[in-house]
Write a protein that holds these residues in place. Structure first.
Motif, mmCIF file in Angstrom:
data_model
loop_
_atom_site.group_PDB
_atom_site.id
_atom_site.type_symbol
_atom_site.label_atom_id
_atom_site.label_comp_id
_atom_site.label_asym_id
_atom_site.label_seq_id
_atom_site.Cartn_x
_atom_site.Cartn_y
_atom_site.Cartn_z
ATOM 1 N N LEU A 87 0.836 -1.177 0.000
ATOM 2 C CA LEU A 87 0.000 0.000 0.000
ATOM 3 C C LEU A 87 0.878 1.238 0.000
ATOM 4 C CD1 LEU A 87 -3.016 0.905 0.373
ATOM 5 C CD2 LEU A 87 -2.529 0.976 2.808
ATOM 6 N N ARG A 88 0.608 2.135 -0.935
ATOM 7 C CA ARG A 88 1.308 3.418 -0.958
ATOM 8 C C ARG A 88 0.312 4.482 -0.528
ATOM 9 N NH1 ARG A 88 3.560 4.309 -6.629
ATOM 10 N NH2 ARG A 88 4.605 6.026 -5.594
ATOM 11 N N LEU A 89 0.758 5.386 0.328
ATOM 12 C CA LEU A 89 -0.105 6.453 0.813
ATOM 13 C C LEU A 89 0.485 7.801 0.435
ATOM 14 C CD1 LEU A 89 0.148 4.192 3.402
ATOM 15 C CD2 LEU A 89 -1.884 5.487 3.941
ATOM 16 N N ARG A 90 -0.391 8.736 0.153
ATOM 17 C CA ARG A 90 0.046 10.082 -0.193
ATOM 18 C C ARG A 90 -0.892 11.072 0.491
ATOM 19 N NH1 ARG A 90 3.158 11.900 -4.895
ATOM 20 N NH2 ARG A 90 4.218 10.016 -4.350
ATOM 21 N N ALA A 91 -0.323 12.038 1.176
ATOM 22 C CA ALA A 91 -1.097 13.111 1.786
ATOM 23 C C ALA A 91 -1.377 14.165 0.720
ATOM 24 C CB ALA A 91 -0.317 13.726 2.942
ATOM 25 N N VAL A 92 -2.598 14.681 0.714
ATOM 26 C CA VAL A 92 -3.007 15.681 -0.270
ATOM 27 C C VAL A 92 -3.786 16.767 0.453
ATOM 28 C CG1 VAL A 92 -4.382 16.079 -2.353
ATOM 29 C CG2 VAL A 92 -3.216 13.903 -2.044
ATOM 30 N N PRO A 93 -3.450 18.046 0.219
ATOM 31 C CA PRO A 93 -4.264 19.102 0.832
ATOM 32 C C PRO A 93 -5.729 18.915 0.447
ATOM 33 C CG PRO A 93 -2.283 20.018 -0.130
ATOM 34 C CD PRO A 93 -2.358 18.580 -0.577
ATOM 35 N N ALA A 94 -6.598 18.964 1.425
ATOM 36 C CA ALA A 94 -8.020 18.674 1.195
ATOM 37 C C ALA A 94 -8.630 19.499 0.057
ATOM 38 C CB ALA A 94 -8.801 18.850 2.489
ATOM 39 N N PRO A 95 -8.345 20.806 -0.047
ATOM 40 C CA PRO A 95 -8.962 21.567 -1.134
ATOM 41 C C PRO A 95 -8.476 21.146 -2.530
ATOM 42 C CG PRO A 95 -8.085 23.048 0.543
ATOM 43 C CD PRO A 95 -7.615 21.662 0.877
ATOM 44 N N ALA A 96 -7.334 20.515 -2.607
ATOM 45 C CA ALA A 96 -6.778 20.109 -3.901
ATOM 46 C C ALA A 96 -7.271 18.738 -4.353
ATOM 47 C CB ALA A 96 -5.248 20.101 -3.830
ATOM 48 N N LEU A 97 -7.876 17.985 -3.447
ATOM 49 C CA LEU A 97 -8.285 16.615 -3.747
ATOM 50 C C LEU A 97 -9.305 16.577 -4.877
ATOM 51 C CD1 LEU A 97 -7.911 13.677 -2.797
ATOM 52 C CD2 LEU A 97 -9.867 14.046 -1.281
ATOM 53 N N ARG A 98 -9.085 15.687 -5.825
ATOM 54 C CA ARG A 98 -9.992 15.495 -6.962
ATOM 55 C C ARG A 98 -10.533 14.074 -6.929
ATOM 56 N NH1 ARG A 98 -8.999 19.967 -6.608
ATOM 57 N NH2 ARG A 98 -8.067 21.434 -8.048
ATOM 58 N N ASN A 99 -11.693 13.895 -7.526
ATOM 59 C CA ASN A 99 -12.312 12.577 -7.593
ATOM 60 C C ASN A 99 -11.972 11.895 -8.912
ATOM 61 O OD1 ASN A 99 -13.873 10.587 -6.362
ATOM 62 N ND2 ASN A 99 -15.689 11.185 -7.498
ATOM 63 N N SER A 100 -10.983 12.370 -9.604
ATOM 64 C CA SER A 100 -10.588 11.850 -10.911
ATOM 65 C C SER A 100 -9.522 10.773 -10.747
ATOM 66 C CB SER A 100 -10.022 12.996 -11.760
ATOM 67 O OG SER A 100 -9.230 12.493 -12.807
ATOM 68 N N PRO A 101 -9.772 9.563 -11.251
ATOM 69 C CA PRO A 101 -8.753 8.519 -11.141
ATOM 70 C C PRO A 101 -7.450 8.913 -11.826
ATOM 71 C CG PRO A 101 -10.759 7.640 -12.155
ATOM 72 C CD PRO A 101 -10.989 9.087 -11.890
#
Length: 159
Positions: free
Chosen positions: A5-19
């Motif tokens: 499993l690889r995890l990546r932190a992303v600023p919440a406002p930048a998060l996209r629902n695009s695969p």
């Protein structure tokens, strides 16, 4: 430990629902991945035992489905496992659970399931050490990510 499993932190406002956008998060190295997504976009944990979920199995409501899972975002290749997303709020919940969890209690609950897979009682010291290290890495990742108000995107290993 095998790649799981690889995890990546992303600023919440930048998060996209695009695969496609989510896959690009993992296409480059930490520090260069989508700099427009913010300063906290980084690889935090790229290896985790597939059996780590056993450690959290009895730890509802923040058990394996949240610590190692999340909301699926299906990819164009339907045979590939979905990417998993945790909102910033869910990330805070997981961080709270992990930072207060007693690893000894978690291990005691999971040891009978895990030890036969990792050499039995004679190998318990080493098996426990490996699982405890993964727990510490997950705890540090989630605590840091929650502190910054970030969401989490996960890329499960392909079967």
């Amino acid at each position: 430990m095998s790649e799981y499993l690889r995890l990546r932190a992303v600023p919440a406002p930048a998060l996209r629902n695009s695969p496609t956008w989510l896959e690009r998060l993992f296409a480059s190295t930490a520090g260069t991945a989508l700099p427009q997504a913010g300063r906290h976009c980084e690889d935090a944990l790229d290896k985790c035992r597939p059996d780590q979920e056993c450690v959290y199995a009895g730890a509802s409501p923040h058990g394996p489905d949240v610590v190692l899972g999340g909301r699926p975002v299906f990819r164009a290749d339907r045979h590939a496992p979905p990417l998993l997303v945790l909102t910033a709020a869910r990330t805070r919940g997981v961080a709270g659970f992990l930072t207060t969890a007693d690893f000894d209690e978690l291990w005691d609950t999971a040891r009978e399931t895990l030890l036969p897979r990792y050499g039995g009682e004679s190998a318990e010291t080493e098996a426990r050490r490996v699982f405890a290290e993964a727990h510490r890495e997950l705890t540090a990742f989630y605590a840091h990510t929650a502190e910054h108000g970030d969401a989490v995107v996960k890329w499960p290993a392909e079967a």
